[in-house]
Design a protein around this motif. Structure first.
Motif, PDB file in Angstrom:
ATOM      1  N   ARG A 104      40.010  51.473  26.556  1.00  0.00           N
ATOM      2  CA  ARG A 104      39.823  50.556  27.498  1.00  0.00           C
ATOM      3  C   ARG A 104      39.512  50.948  28.791  1.00  0.00           C
ATOM      4  NH1 ARG A 104      45.100  47.748  26.718  1.00  0.00           N
ATOM      5  NH2 ARG A 104      44.799  47.578  24.612  1.00  0.00           N
ATOM      6  N   ASP A 112      56.118  46.803  22.829  1.00  0.00           N
ATOM      7  CA  ASP A 112      54.533  46.656  22.387  1.00  0.00           C
ATOM      8  C   ASP A 112      54.664  47.767  21.063  1.00  0.00           C
ATOM      9  OD1 ASP A 112      52.029  46.809  21.928  1.00  0.00           O
ATOM     10  OD2 ASP A 112      51.351  47.525  23.984  1.00  0.00           O
ATOM     11  N   ASP A 145      46.365  51.290  19.509  1.00  0.00           N
ATOM     12  CA  ASP A 145      47.028  50.295  18.687  1.00  0.00           C
ATOM     13  C   ASP A 145      46.897  50.066  17.233  1.00  0.00           C
ATOM     14  OD1 ASP A 145      48.136  49.630  21.685  1.00  0.00           O
ATOM     15  OD2 ASP A 145      46.481  48.105  21.725  1.00  0.00           O
ATOM     16  N   HIS A 203      51.635  49.762  19.819  1.00  0.00           N
ATOM     17  CA  HIS A 203      51.123  50.930  20.685  1.00  0.00           C
ATOM     18  C   HIS A 203      51.773  52.141  20.646  1.00  0.00           C
ATOM     19  CE1 HIS A 203      49.552  51.729  24.884  1.00  0.00           C
ATOM     20  NE2 HIS A 203      50.605  52.737  24.860  1.00  0.00           N
ATOM     21  N   HIS A 233      45.633  53.582  27.732  1.00  0.00           N
ATOM     22  CA  HIS A 233      44.422  53.169  27.023  1.00  0.00           C
ATOM     23  C   HIS A 233      43.283  53.358  27.972  1.00  0.00           C
ATOM     24  CE1 HIS A 233      45.629  51.096  23.316  1.00  0.00           C
ATOM     25  NE2 HIS A 233      46.514  50.577  23.910  1.00  0.00           N
TER      26      HIS A 233
HETATM   27 ZN   LIG Z   1      48.177  49.558  23.465  1.00  0.00          ZN
END
Ligand SMILES: [Zn+2]
Length: 341
Positions: A224, A302, A261, A305, A254
């Motif tokens: 990302r 999370d 993920d 993740h 990320h």
């Molecule tokens: Zn993540």
């Protein structure tokens, strides 16, 4: 009752008493197989399906008749892919050990599907049927596949993108899934050059082991950019939606190709996030491979993740931003000692 032993009166009950003592004796002094079973049960504690498959194997009457050495060998074989398909195969193998003439149906799946190297086969009593209706090979419940065109067998667990469903006719005359796995990385996210190779390798190993435990996992997010991260951070704050991250651009791993993920595939092969115990097992498998798992975080946990940043903490991603501004991903990875792409 006594006639069962072909004896009568006192000697019959004495015989029954003796066999009861023997069985109690076996319980008080665990065999090597009992010990191994307990080890596996402890190791698999966070995967209830795998523990149930182990129980199905050890409760099998044929397994119970194997020697201790044979039982240990069966348990080791089970641990390679601890799931219901493997347990079913090993029940069949135990029957065959006791009667070498037998060809138990438990050795092979009754039905299902397999997609390998882009070719899809349907499964019919252990045979792989190609699109042309011809027998193209064979498959066993331990995941071993032999295509007519291959010189050696391979395993359905070798490649995380193999689609395999092995089904068995139950005592209720219904077909049941023994294992149902869809492609784990259908979009090639782990092949993204912006994902560090070491990160990709550790994620692949985690998912590969999860699949052996019948956990149908799938990569849903990879790299990302800093800009994309800022847009995600805005969600639920200055933009519509619910808050999904506490990380601004540059503060998520990320952004450096060091986080991934995952989700679980549902029965239709679509990503889903079920609220079940398998997340803990996934996290455990990831941590065992030196990855950090978001399920262990305080605050916003999370569970999908995982990330990799040897020597640094989860909250130190932002310290990578200057290196990233200067030399991009290769410089970040180099600074972390993770080599090139
Ligand atoms: Zn993540």
């Amino acid at each position: 009752m006594d006639s069962v032993n072909g004896t009568s009166g006192t000697s019959g009950s004495s015989s029954a008493h003796d066999s009861q003592s023997a069985s109690l004796g076996a319980q008080s002094a665990p065999t090597a197989a009992d010990t191994r079973e307990q080890e596996l049960s402890d190791e698999l504690e966070n995967n209830p399906d795998a523990v149930a498959a182990l129980g199905a194997l050890t409760a099998n009457p044929s397994y119970a008749q194997l020697s201790v050495e044979q039982q240990v060998a069966a348990l080791d074989a089970f641990n390679a892919a601890p799931n219901l398909a493997t347990a079913t195969y090993l029940q069949g193998a135990a029957e065959q050990t006791l009667d070498p003439q037998a060809t138990p149906s438990a050795l092979t799946p009754d039905a299902g599907t397999l997609t390998l190297d882009g070719q899809t086969y349907s499964i019919r009593n252990g045979e792989l049927i190609g699109a042309d209706g011809q027998v193209a090979g064979s498959i066993r419940n331990d995941g071993q596949v032999q295509l007519n065109s291959d010189t050696a067998p391979r395993s359905v667990y070798d490649d995380i993108n193999t689609r395999v469903q092995m089904r068995e006719l139950g005592p209720d005359q219904q077909m049941h899934d023994l294992v149902n796995l869809h492609a784990a990385d259908p979009n090639g996210r782990l092949d993204n050059p912006s994902i560090n190779r070491e990160m990709a390798r550790l994620a692949t190993e985690t998912i590969s082991r999860a699949r052996r435990e019948a956990m149908d996992m799938r990569v849903v997010s990879d790299f990302r950019s800093v800009e994309e991260q800022n847009a995600l951070y805005a969600q639920g704050r200055t933009a519509p939606g619910r808050i999904v991250t506490n990380a601004t651009g540059g503060s998520s791993w990320h952004n450096y190709g060091l986080a991934v993920d995952v989700a679980f595939n549902n029965a239709n092969g679509q990503p889903s996030w079920p609220d079940n115990a398998h997340w803990d097992r996934y996290g455990e498998l990831a941590v065992a491979r030196s990855l950090e798992w978001g399920g262990n975080w305080r605050g916003i946990t999370d569970r999908p993740h995982i990330e990799y940043h040897p020597g640094l903490g989860a909250g130190e991603a932002r310290t990578m931003l200057p290196a990233y501004r200067q030399g991009g991903l290769p410089q970040v990875w180099n600074n972390l000692g993770l080599g090139g792409p």
